[in-house]
Design a protein around this motif. Structure first.
Motif, mmCIF file in Angstrom:
data_model
loop_
_atom_site.group_PDB
_atom_site.id
_atom_site.type_symbol
_atom_site.label_atom_id
_atom_site.label_comp_id
_atom_site.label_asym_id
_atom_site.label_seq_id
_atom_site.Cartn_x
_atom_site.Cartn_y
_atom_site.Cartn_z
ATOM 1 N N MET A 121 0.727 -1.047 0.020
ATOM 2 C CA MET A 121 -0.098 -0.035 -0.080
ATOM 3 C C MET A 121 0.947 1.100 0.152
ATOM 4 S SD MET A 121 -3.247 -0.705 -0.020
ATOM 5 C CE MET A 121 -4.009 0.694 0.497
ATOM 6 N N HIS A 122 0.572 2.068 -0.904
ATOM 7 C CA HIS A 122 1.454 3.394 -0.984
ATOM 8 C C HIS A 122 0.601 4.463 -0.380
ATOM 9 C CE1 HIS A 122 3.024 6.947 -3.528
ATOM 10 N NE2 HIS A 122 3.718 6.803 -2.355
ATOM 11 N N VAL A 123 1.079 5.256 0.616
ATOM 12 C CA VAL A 123 0.400 6.025 1.769
ATOM 13 C C VAL A 123 1.071 7.620 1.261
ATOM 14 C CG1 VAL A 123 -0.558 6.920 3.781
ATOM 15 C CG2 VAL A 123 -0.346 4.407 3.081
ATOM 16 N N ASP A 124 0.117 8.538 0.930
ATOM 17 C CA ASP A 124 0.943 9.607 0.392
ATOM 18 C C ASP A 124 0.228 10.944 1.171
ATOM 19 O OD1 ASP A 124 2.477 11.854 -0.457
ATOM 20 O OD2 ASP A 124 2.111 11.281 -2.896
ATOM 21 N N PHE A 125 0.841 11.718 2.063
ATOM 22 C CA PHE A 125 -0.001 12.834 2.806
ATOM 23 C C PHE A 125 0.099 14.117 1.983
ATOM 24 C CE2 PHE A 125 1.579 9.941 5.865
ATOM 25 C CZ PHE A 125 0.273 9.765 6.602
ATOM 26 N N TYR A 126 -1.067 14.686 1.705
ATOM 27 C CA TYR A 126 -1.214 16.087 1.216
ATOM 28 C C TYR A 126 -1.597 16.966 2.218
ATOM 29 C CZ TYR A 126 -1.954 13.848 -3.609
ATOM 30 O OH TYR A 126 -1.693 13.286 -4.827
ATOM 31 N N ARG A 127 -0.722 18.219 2.055
ATOM 32 C CA ARG A 127 -1.162 19.462 2.932
ATOM 33 C C ARG A 127 -2.334 19.991 2.588
ATOM 34 N NH1 ARG A 127 2.506 21.975 6.317
ATOM 35 N NH2 ARG A 127 4.204 20.749 5.299
ATOM 36 N N HIS A 128 -2.763 19.878 1.405
ATOM 37 C CA HIS A 128 -4.157 20.583 1.348
ATOM 38 C C HIS A 128 -4.859 19.600 -0.155
ATOM 39 C CE1 HIS A 128 -3.263 24.187 3.354
ATOM 40 N NE2 HIS A 128 -2.239 24.263 2.694
ATOM 41 N N ALA A 129 -6.008 19.816 -0.301
ATOM 42 C CA ALA A 129 -6.745 19.269 -1.457
ATOM 43 C C ALA A 129 -5.885 19.331 -2.577
ATOM 44 C CB ALA A 129 -8.109 19.730 -1.566
ATOM 45 N N PRO A 130 -6.055 18.395 -3.558
ATOM 46 C CA PRO A 130 -5.068 18.450 -4.986
ATOM 47 C C PRO A 130 -5.948 19.421 -5.681
ATOM 48 C CG PRO A 130 -6.171 16.299 -4.581
ATOM 49 C CD PRO A 130 -6.281 16.912 -3.272
ATOM 50 N N ARG A 131 -5.574 20.116 -6.543
ATOM 51 C CA ARG A 131 -6.391 20.927 -7.623
ATOM 52 C C ARG A 131 -6.957 19.957 -8.942
ATOM 53 N NH1 ARG A 131 -2.669 26.568 -8.355
ATOM 54 N NH2 ARG A 131 -2.909 27.310 -6.297
ATOM 55 N N ALA A 132 -8.184 20.123 -9.031
ATOM 56 C CA ALA A 132 -8.756 19.531 -10.153
ATOM 57 C C ALA A 132 -7.778 19.773 -11.403
ATOM 58 C CB ALA A 132 -10.380 19.984 -10.455
ATOM 59 N N GLY A 133 -7.941 18.670 -12.464
ATOM 60 C CA GLY A 133 -7.159 18.898 -13.457
ATOM 61 C C GLY A 133 -7.132 17.612 -14.362
ATOM 62 N N ALA A 134 -6.350 17.723 -15.251
ATOM 63 C CA ALA A 134 -6.481 16.379 -16.506
ATOM 64 C C ALA A 134 -6.150 15.078 -15.930
ATOM 65 C CB ALA A 134 -5.170 16.704 -17.683
ATOM 66 N N VAL A 136 -6.637 14.816 -12.263
ATOM 67 C CA VAL A 136 -7.191 14.980 -10.683
ATOM 68 C C VAL A 136 -8.685 15.079 -10.834
ATOM 69 C CG1 VAL A 136 -7.338 16.147 -8.592
ATOM 70 C CG2 VAL A 136 -5.087 15.997 -9.729
ATOM 71 N N VAL A 137 -9.544 14.079 -10.501
ATOM 72 C CA VAL A 137 -11.117 14.173 -10.665
ATOM 73 C C VAL A 137 -11.407 14.509 -9.236
ATOM 74 C CG1 VAL A 137 -13.149 12.966 -11.239
ATOM 75 C CG2 VAL A 137 -11.213 12.728 -12.673
ATOM 76 N N PRO A 138 -12.298 15.530 -8.930
ATOM 77 C CA PRO A 138 -12.857 15.672 -7.405
ATOM 78 C C PRO A 138 -14.026 15.025 -7.632
ATOM 79 C CG PRO A 138 -12.941 17.738 -8.696
ATOM 80 C CD PRO A 138 -12.006 16.759 -9.716
ATOM 81 N N LEU A 139 -14.563 14.412 -6.484
ATOM 82 C CA LEU A 139 -16.045 13.901 -6.479
ATOM 83 C C LEU A 139 -16.258 14.199 -4.844
ATOM 84 C CD1 LEU A 139 -15.176 10.290 -7.878
ATOM 85 C CD2 LEU A 139 -16.707 11.954 -8.880
ATOM 86 N N ARG A 140 -17.832 14.303 -4.648
ATOM 87 C CA ARG A 140 -18.484 14.504 -3.606
ATOM 88 C C ARG A 140 -19.284 13.081 -3.422
ATOM 89 N NH1 ARG A 140 -17.733 18.753 0.544
ATOM 90 N NH2 ARG A 140 -16.530 20.168 -0.434
ATOM 91 N N ILE A 141 -19.002 12.432 -2.369
ATOM 92 C CA ILE A 141 -19.869 11.177 -2.258
ATOM 93 C C ILE A 141 -20.557 11.250 -0.845
ATOM 94 C CG2 ILE A 141 -18.142 9.933 -3.693
ATOM 95 C CD1 ILE A 141 -17.049 8.892 -1.183
#
Length: 231
Positions: A121-134, A136-141
């Protein structure tokens, strides 16, 4: 040589049909009726062009999910307590470890990955939300979908004898990512992108019937994100 050549000629049409069926799964959606939830949990499907990850809130108050607590690594809790998101991916152990320093794994490693092998398992921490782009797909579930998604991610970690998740390496590709031992075997029909696709599909989120490539995962996730939201 003649026998080998003849065997290859006989196998090539079957292989071509197999590839066509596999790639055709990209266009067939699961949960085609999925709609984003306006006030739902924010998640992201992220790709580097080859691999895909799901990016989730580090803490989600409605479900009580706290990934730092769940990872059970005090050193990570101390370092990343102020971060907002964490990414999860699954893949072939040797492929991951030979990719350090931006290198591409050896040809032998790539070929061996076609056969069942151990995973991480690869675990990667993000300081903030990634920006939507080619890539990066943002979703609300919905909360229920998020709970199913977190359950799928949790079940992918391989616990030790007392149920704790174990670090494989003290560092990953950067100071913000790490590898843990995982369940399952990686092979040609069970790839890193298939894992992400299954994570979405089993949670009730739009996904491909089969997703061998990163583009397959992103395509269906984006189609889901573009639907009118549930009111």
């Amino acid at each position: 040589m003649r026998l080998l050549s003849r065997a290859l000629r006989l196998l090539m049409p079957a292989f071509a049909v197999f590839v066509a069926l596999l790639m055709g799964g990209t266009l067939v959606p699961r949960h085609a009726d999925f709609r984003p939830t306006p006030d739902g949990v924010p998640i992201f499907v992220v790709s580097n062009g080859m691999h895909t990850d799901v990016v989730l809130p580090l803490r989600e108050p409605r479900t009580g999910q706290d990934w730092l607590q769940r990872l059970g690594q005090p050193a990570l809790t101390a370092r990343f307590g102020q971060y907002e998101y964490v990414a999860f991916g699954w893949g072939n152990e040797r492929f991951y470890l030979e990719s350090y320093g931006g290198k591409f794994p050896k040809a032998g490693t790539v070929l061996r990955a076609l056969l069942p092998g151990p995973t991480l398992m690869h675990v990667d921490f993000y300081r903030h939300a990634p920006r939507a782009g080619a890539r990066v797909v943002p979703l609300r579930i919905s909360v229920a979908q998020y709970q199913r998604l977190t359950g799928y991610v949790e079940q992918s970690f391989a616990p030790d004898s007392v149920g704790r998740w174990t670090l494989r390496n003290e560092a990953g590709y950067s100071p913000e990512d790490f590898f843990f031992y995982a369940r399952g075997r990686y092979h040609a029909l069970r790839t890193c992108n298939d894992w992400t696709n299954q994570a979405l599909g089993r949670s009730g989120i739009r996904a491909a019937l089969k997703a061998p490539l990163a583009a397959s995962v992103l395509y269906q996730a984006r189609r889901g994100a573009e639907k009118k939201t549930v009111r």
